[in-house]
Scaffold this active site. Structure first.
Site, PDB file in Angstrom:
ATOM      1  N   PRO A 183       0.825  -1.212   0.000  1.00 52.22           N
ATOM      2  CA  PRO A 183       0.000   0.000   0.000  1.00 52.22           C
ATOM      3  C   PRO A 183       0.860   1.263   0.000  1.00 52.22           C
ATOM      4  CG  PRO A 183      -0.721  -1.529   1.701  1.00 52.22           C
ATOM      5  CD  PRO A 183       0.544  -2.080   1.144  1.00 52.22           C
ATOM      6  N   GLY A 184       0.391   2.280  -0.681  1.00 56.59           N
ATOM      7  CA  GLY A 184       1.036   3.587  -0.630  1.00 56.59           C
ATOM      8  C   GLY A 184       2.272   3.731  -1.481  1.00 56.59           C
TER       9      GLY A 184
ATOM     10  N   GLU B  66      17.717   2.358  25.786  1.00 58.18           N
ATOM     11  CA  GLU B  66      18.004   2.816  24.420  1.00 58.18           C
ATOM     12  C   GLU B  66      19.491   2.745  24.111  1.00 58.18           C
ATOM     13  OE1 GLU B  66      15.738   3.112  22.351  1.00 58.18           O
ATOM     14  OE2 GLU B  66      14.091   3.059  23.782  1.00 58.18           O
TER      15      GLU B  66
HETATM   16  P1  ADP Z   1      -1.242   2.858  -3.803  1.00 56.32           P
HETATM   17  O1  ADP Z   1      -2.303   2.981  -4.838  1.00 56.32           O
HETATM   18  O2  ADP Z   1      -0.074   2.044  -4.252  1.00 56.32           O
HETATM   19  O3  ADP Z   1      -1.722   2.431  -2.462  1.00 56.32           O
HETATM   20  P2  ADP Z   1      -1.134   5.660  -4.188  1.00 56.32           P
HETATM   21  O4  ADP Z   1      -0.865   5.710  -5.632  1.00 56.32           O
HETATM   22  O5  ADP Z   1      -2.544   5.886  -3.788  1.00 56.32           O
HETATM   23  O6  ADP Z   1      -0.631   4.302  -3.569  1.00 56.32           O
HETATM   24  O7  ADP Z   1      -0.176   6.677  -3.455  1.00 56.32           O
HETATM   25  C1  ADP Z   1      -0.601   7.490  -2.411  1.00 56.32           C
HETATM   26  C2  ADP Z   1       0.123   8.797  -2.433  1.00 56.32           C
HETATM   27  O8  ADP Z   1       1.493   8.618  -2.100  1.00 56.32           O
HETATM   28  C3  ADP Z   1       0.133   9.428  -3.789  1.00 56.32           C
HETATM   29  O9  ADP Z   1      -0.991  10.221  -3.961  1.00 56.32           O
HETATM   30  C4  ADP Z   1       1.402  10.251  -3.764  1.00 56.32           C
HETATM   31  O10 ADP Z   1       1.172  11.498  -3.151  1.00 56.32           O
HETATM   32  C5  ADP Z   1       2.312   9.461  -2.874  1.00 56.32           C
HETATM   33  N1  ADP Z   1       3.228   8.638  -3.653  1.00 56.32           N
HETATM   34  C6  ADP Z   1       3.324   7.295  -3.612  1.00 56.32           C
HETATM   35  N2  ADP Z   1       4.275   6.841  -4.414  1.00 56.32           N
HETATM   36  C7  ADP Z   1       4.817   7.921  -5.000  1.00 56.32           C
HETATM   37  C8  ADP Z   1       5.869   8.117  -5.952  1.00 56.32           C
HETATM   38  N3  ADP Z   1       6.564   7.083  -6.452  1.00 56.32           N
HETATM   39  N4  ADP Z   1       6.154   9.368  -6.320  1.00 56.32           N
HETATM   40  C9  ADP Z   1       5.479  10.412  -5.817  1.00 56.32           C
HETATM   41  N5  ADP Z   1       4.480  10.299  -4.934  1.00 56.32           N
HETATM   42  C10 ADP Z   1       4.145   9.081  -4.511  1.00 56.32           C
HETATM   43 ZN    ZN Z   2      13.828  -1.244  22.975  1.00 55.20          ZN
END
Ligand code: ADP
Ligand code: ZN
Ligand code: MG
Length: 646
Positions: A249-250, A469
């Protein structure tokens, strides 16, 4: 952009159906009422011998007989007193009540007296001698009609009710027709609902996606195809119909899909798999059909199905099959087979769980291309930070490389979030530019929760946390295979940790040796070891360390084949590589118990190593912990200097 069914077209039809239903109910109800009335008109049961007495007395005019009973009509000139005297003695036991009722019933001649039918061969001759007219009732005539009526009406009502409710549910679900018989009927009132999102121009290009060069390269070809389909058609090249974007994700899967549409300048049709899950039967399938129909009229274009695992799960894995999901999946497969390869449509889908997908989806002609979208590496992180910090004003002291160094494991979405948090912090502090401190602070915010100033630790607690730590950091620095320390802090965070040690790899590592893994476990247990070495105490602060260390040790035994007991034998298999990495055991109970023992051995060995290391460097431990207590934060560089000095 996504508008669901238009609300003002349907209600009139609904009301019509409703009125028909109400009328039907009233009709059946009313008929019943009338029947009850007839049944309850004055009638009075007498005994059979009273009946014979009446016949003998010559007061009976006619009798109507059916299988069960005889109804008696008295002569118009019959002496009512005589009738009363015949009827009263039999009911003498409750005298007053029965007399009253007889007086009542004998007054009007319309009263119906009746008696049970007795098997009496003399009855007819008795009746004939009393000059009574005899009618035998023929019941059959009415029954066919009444049977039909009594079955058909409720059935019709039930059917209409079912039909009505079904229609209502279909409307609620956003319109469209279902499959089969009922679908055909409800299709009469099919709404012109748009059931997907469409963006005419996403406005996103590959420049907005930082890193992910391999993914972009694969997608470049699709862009070219959408821009110049002729080029491919002329040479007779068959283009892939679809590609599957796979990654955690993300990481920018949605962003990449939008960028393909943006680069090619074509419309972007967008559906999310999870939206189907709660739908009613047939709706998901009809959405897919609608989507492809519209897309075919608007070529070239991109169809993007996000979270395709929600509908594309293997069809046999679940005990209770989800018909709706299956129908939707089948429709999707049919549509993908249905359109021409050169029709100018490219179907992209995204998932973070490729291993659960139905094999049928991955066959040639469907999503036969996989594009891996991994978490960014060091340079990827730096360029993602650069892309997002273009939108904010940066102070000259900002060093994105350093931020990238300290964000190992962050996804693109995390990094975007870090830049934004940094900007927010700058605004909160009334500054006009984002400084490096803002960014470093937001790295910690995003990773460890917000700094919590109001949380007060007792002196003893602070000491324990500091030693804990420094224990991590020292063990890490003293083992030559371990990662160097980036930062140590004992400022409490909201997410539960009272302090933490941030370690950063010198370079990205994809392969780890057994020794390196052991060193990592030892480092994780270093916190607890320091507590024991210095205070002889064990605290709850080590819970997270222990969890992570145990997890690593278990993986070494069950997956990496690094235990003495099992060697290269795999004991577990990964279920969901990109989401949570949870494993399921593939071996027997007995073997599991042995594996637990192997895990325990690894952990206790690392624990012993950590304690030994700290004991032999207890001077350094004290010196660094005291500095940390003083300053609350020490950087990696300061730490190394302290270590060398002591
Ligand atoms: P996924 O669909 O893989 O879960 P998204 O495409 O929805 O992820 O990404 C979420 C946000 O994270 C995007 O809107 C962007 O702002 C940021 N992001 C993620 N990957 C990149 C990337 N390679 N370059 C720039 N921004 C990114
Ligand atoms: Zn610890
Ligand atoms: Mg997404």
């Amino acid at each position: 952009m996504s508008d669901h069914h238009n609300p003002d077209a349907e209600p009139k039809k609904k009301i019509n159906w409703f009125i028909i239903l109400i009328v039907l109910f009233l009709l059946t109800f009313g008929l019943n009422l009338i029947n009850m009335r007839q049944g309850s008109s004055a009638s009075f049961q007498i005994s059979y011998d009273q009946f014979l007495d009446l016949v003998e007395a010559g007061v009976v005019d006619q009798v109507y007989m059916n299988d069960d009973q005889i109804r008696i009509a008295l002569r118009e000139d019959a002496d009512l007193n005589k009738v009363s005297s015949i009827l009263s003695p039999a009911s003498g036991s409750n005298a007053s009540g029965s007399n009253a009722s007889i007086r009542e019933i004998t007054l009007p001649r319309t009263v119906i007296l009746y008696t049970g039918r007795v098997d009496d061969p003399q009855l007819v001759s008795a009746l004939r001698s009393g000059k009574v007219r005899i009618y035998e009732e023929i019941p059959e005539q009415t029954s066919i009609f009444s049977v039909i009526a009594s079955w058909l009406v409720p059935m019709a009502v039930m059917y209409l009710l079912y039909f009505f409710i079904f229609r209502m549910l279909m409307k609620r679900a956003g319109g469209g027709e279902g499959g089969g018989f009922l679908g055909g009927i409800s299709g009469i009132g099919k709404s012109k609902a748009k059931v997907y999102n469409v963006e005419k121009n996403t406005g996103i290009t590959f420049r907005d996606v930082a890193g992910q060069d391999e993914a972009k390269e694969s997608l470049e070809e699709m862009v070219d195809y959408l821009k110049n389909p002729k080029k491919y058609q002329n040479i007779g090249a068959r283009q892939p119909k679809g590609a599957l974007l796979v990654g955690p994700p993300g990481t920018g899967k949605t962003l990449l899909a939008k960028a393909v549409a943006g680069e090619a300048g074509v419309p972007f049709y967008h559906l999310t798999g999870s939206e189907f899950v709660e739908m009613f039967v047939g709706v998901g399938a009809s959405r897919v059909r609608d989507l492809f129909q519209t897309a075919k009229k608007n070529t070239p274009c991109i169809i993007f199905i996000d979270e395709i695992d929600a509908i594309g799960k293997k069809r046999d894995v679940q005990m209770a099959t989800n018909d709706e999901r299956e129908q939707t999946l089948n429709q999707l497969l049919a549509e993908m087979d249905g359109f021409e390869t050169n029709g100018g449509i490219i179907v992209l889908a995204a998932t973070n769980r490729p291993e659960v997908l139905d094999q049928a989806l991955l066959r040639p002609g469907r999503f036969d291309r996989r594009i891996i979208v991994e978490k960014p590496d060091l340079s990827g992180r730096e360029s993602i930070l650069a892309v997002h910090s273009k939108k904010v004003t940066l102070a000259p002291d900002v060093d994105l490389h350093e931020i990238a160094l300290s964000t190992s494991g962050a996804s693109g979405a995390d990094l975007a979030n870090i830049v934004n948090e940094g900007a927010l912090r700058a605004v909160r502090m009334n500054r006009t530019a984002v400084s490096q401190a803002d960014l470093m602070e937001s790295v910690e915010t995003v990773f460890a929760g917000k700094e919590k100033k109001d949380r007060v630790l007792s002196a003893k607690e602070r000491q324990l946390v500091a030693y804990h730590e420094v224990g991590h950091a020292l063990v890490s620095a003293l083992q030559k295979n371990a990662q160097p320390v980036q930062k140590i802090t004992i400022v409490p965070r909201t997410m539960g940790s009272l302090g933490y040690t941030m370690s950063v790899p010198e370079e990205e590592r994809y392969l780890l040796t057994k020794e390196e893994l052991m060193a990592q476990i030892t480092m994780l247990l270093g916190g607890r070891a320091a507590e024991i070495v210095r205070f002889g105490a064990e605290t709850t602060g080590a819970a997270n360390d222990i969890e992570r260390a145990t997890d690593l040790a278990r993986k070494m035994v069950t997956q990496y084949g690094m235990s003495d007991q099992f060697g290269s034998m795999g004991l577990a298999s990964t279920q969901s590589q990109y989401l949570d990495g949870r494993n399921i055991s593939t071996c027997s109970e007995a073997t599991n118990a042995q594996a637990d023992e192997a895990v325990r051995q690894i952990l206790s060995r690392c624990q012993r190593d950590a304690e030994e290391l700290l004991r032999s460097h207890s001077d350094s431990l004290d010196a660094i912990a005291n500095t940390l207590l003083e300053k609350e934060n020490i950087s990696g560089k300061e730490f190394m200097e302290l270590l060398k000095a002591s």
